[in-house]
Design an enzyme around this catalytic site. Structure first.
Site, PDB file in Angstrom:
ATOM      1  CD  GLU A 164      32.886  18.265  66.781  1.00  0.00           C
ATOM      2  OE1 GLU A 164      33.594  19.282  66.962  1.00  0.00           O
ATOM      3  OE2 GLU A 164      31.859  18.244  66.088  1.00  0.00           O
ATOM      4  NE  ARG A 165      39.618  20.406  71.037  1.00  0.00           N
ATOM      5  CZ  ARG A 165      40.644  21.230  71.116  1.00  0.00           C
ATOM      6  NH1 ARG A 165      41.490  21.144  72.123  1.00  0.00           N
ATOM      7  NH2 ARG A 165      40.862  22.139  70.190  1.00  0.00           N
ATOM      8  CB  CYS A 193      34.392  24.539  63.932  1.00  0.00           C
ATOM      9  SG  CYS A 193      32.967  23.496  63.539  1.00  0.00           S
ATOM     10  N   GLY A 194      35.636  23.014  61.035  1.00  0.00           N
ATOM     11  CA  GLY A 194      35.533  22.934  59.588  1.00  0.00           C
ATOM     12  C   GLY A 194      34.129  23.156  59.055  1.00  0.00           C
ATOM     13  CG  ASN A 195      30.979  20.316  59.480  1.00  0.00           C
ATOM     14  OD1 ASN A 195      31.207  20.044  58.305  1.00  0.00           O
ATOM     15  ND2 ASN A 195      30.871  19.378  60.411  1.00  0.00           N
ATOM     16  CG  HIS A 223      41.219  15.922  64.643  1.00  0.00           C
ATOM     17  ND1 HIS A 223      39.855  15.808  64.736  1.00  0.00           N
ATOM     18  CD2 HIS A 223      41.468  17.211  64.291  1.00  0.00           C
ATOM     19  CE1 HIS A 223      39.302  16.971  64.442  1.00  0.00           C
ATOM     20  NE2 HIS A 223      40.266  17.838  64.173  1.00  0.00           N
ATOM     21  CG  ASN A 241      33.790  22.737  71.628  1.00  0.00           C
ATOM     22  OD1 ASN A 241      33.412  22.802  70.461  1.00  0.00           O
ATOM     23  ND2 ASN A 241      34.917  22.139  71.966  1.00  0.00           N
ATOM     24  CB  CYS A 270      33.827  16.472  63.217  1.00  0.00           C
ATOM     25  SG  CYS A 270      35.275  17.405  63.741  1.00  0.00           S
ATOM     26  N   GLY A 271      33.979  18.620  60.404  1.00  0.00           N
ATOM     27  CA  GLY A 271      34.742  18.918  59.198  1.00  0.00           C
ATOM     28  C   GLY A 271      36.231  18.703  59.376  1.00  0.00           C
ATOM     29  CB  THR A 272      38.747  19.848  61.875  1.00  0.00           C
ATOM     30  OG1 THR A 272      37.987  19.561  63.052  1.00  0.00           O
ATOM     31  CG2 THR A 272      38.692  21.324  61.549  1.00  0.00           C
ATOM     32  N   GLY A 273      37.532  16.836  61.585  1.00  0.00           N
ATOM     33  CA  GLY A 273      37.682  15.398  61.820  1.00  0.00           C
ATOM     34  C   GLY A 273      37.697  14.605  60.530  1.00  0.00           C
ATOM     35  CG  ASN A 326      38.228  17.342  68.236  1.00  0.00           C
ATOM     36  OD1 ASN A 326      37.150  17.687  68.713  1.00  0.00           O
ATOM     37  ND2 ASN A 326      39.194  18.213  67.984  1.00  0.00           N
ATOM     38  CG  ASN A 378      29.280  20.030  63.590  1.00  0.00           C
ATOM     39  OD1 ASN A 378      30.411  20.272  63.197  1.00  0.00           O
ATOM     40  ND2 ASN A 378      28.934  20.218  64.852  1.00  0.00           N
TER      41      ASN A 378
END
Length: 277
Positions: A214-215, A73-75, A165, A64, A223-226, A196, A13
């Protein structure tokens, strides 16, 4: 005005990371779209600006690839943590985002790689947290894809990790058309801020295989948050415990939904190259 950047990724990512703590950075949407183009531009999923924060070590701003701003964004949080603490000193960083404050620890760092752990805070589980356009049980959304009496995918779980999500559980992730279904759900009227979309297959109580749409970016390697949302969704359904490894196209993240209800994400960071915008 030229701006130096780092091209970085977390499990594929990928991001452009700009240090904007001394000089403001306000790119136009058409600039972001041009830079993100993987044929004629640099190519990335998200553009990240590191800004000053009143209360924390830094503020992370996220756009984005389509030029639209998003909450977090987690990552990218792991990449920003590495950038702020490249000697991996024993300290906790506070990184603010539009999705809320997070805490980060760099566990390992060298010249181009590292490992970081992010406390993502508590997940949002109320329908207003996501948000949804109407009141609904977020553990079992009344949402179907395909024929009404024989849907391909149905009853997803909605989770906010500072961003929205929608997690579908499937029997065989290899059969999922992530692009077709993800793009359909992203702008569904149930999600007024778009969403997402994750597709998850439970391999065992400790292991999940997940793919993501991801949107504003489309299919991404991770996707970290995903991954965080997927673990929370699986635990809410009783499909896993409160800790699991989530394997994505780009690799695994270890996710723990701790006893204090905070979600902890641990995974790698990589620097690809330096450049100038």
């Amino acid at each position: 005005m030229s701006r130096p950047f780092l091209k970085m990724n977390g499990l594929g990512n990928d991001f452009i990371v700009v240090d904007a703590r001394e000089t403001a950075f306000q790119p136009a949407p058409d600039q972001i779209r041009a830079w993100s183009n993987r044929v004629s531009g640099i190519g990335f999923d998200q553009l990240i600006a590191i800004e000053d924060s009143r209360d924390g070590d830094a503020f992370m701003r996220v756009w984005n690839a389509d030029g639209g701003g998003v909450e977090t964004c987690g990552n990218a949080l792991r990449c920003v943590a590495w950038y702020l603490n490249r000697d991996a000193s024993d300290k906790t960083l506070k990184i603010d985002t539009l999705g809320g404050a997070t805490k980060a620890r760099v566990l390992r760092a060298d010249a181009t790689t590292g490992t970081a752990s992010i406390d993502m805070g508590k997940p949002g589980l109320d329908w207003r947290d996501i948000p949804l356009s109407e009141e609904m049980n977020t553990a079992k959304l009344e949402l179907k894809v395909g024929p009404y009496d024989a849907p391909l995918y149905h009853t997803p779980v909605a989770v906010s990790m500072g961003n929205p999500h929608c997690v579908f559980f499937v029997d065989d992730i290899a059969t999922v058309d992530v692009k077709a279904t993800g793009s359909l759900i992203e702008h569904h009227p149930l999600f007024p801020e778009s969403v997402n979309v994750e597709f998850a297959q439970i391999l065992d109580k400790d292991t999940i295989r997940m793919r993501v749409w991801e949107r504003g970016a489309g299919i991404t390697q991770a996707c970290g948050t995903g991954a965080c949302a997927t673990l929370v969704a699986a635990a809410r359904r009783g499909l896993t415990g409160r800790a699991a490894t989530v394997h994505m196209d780009g690799g695994p993240l270890h996710i723990v939904w701790a006893e204090n209800d905070h979600v902890i994400m641990t995974g790698p960071v990589e620097v690809e190259f330096e450049g100038t915008l």
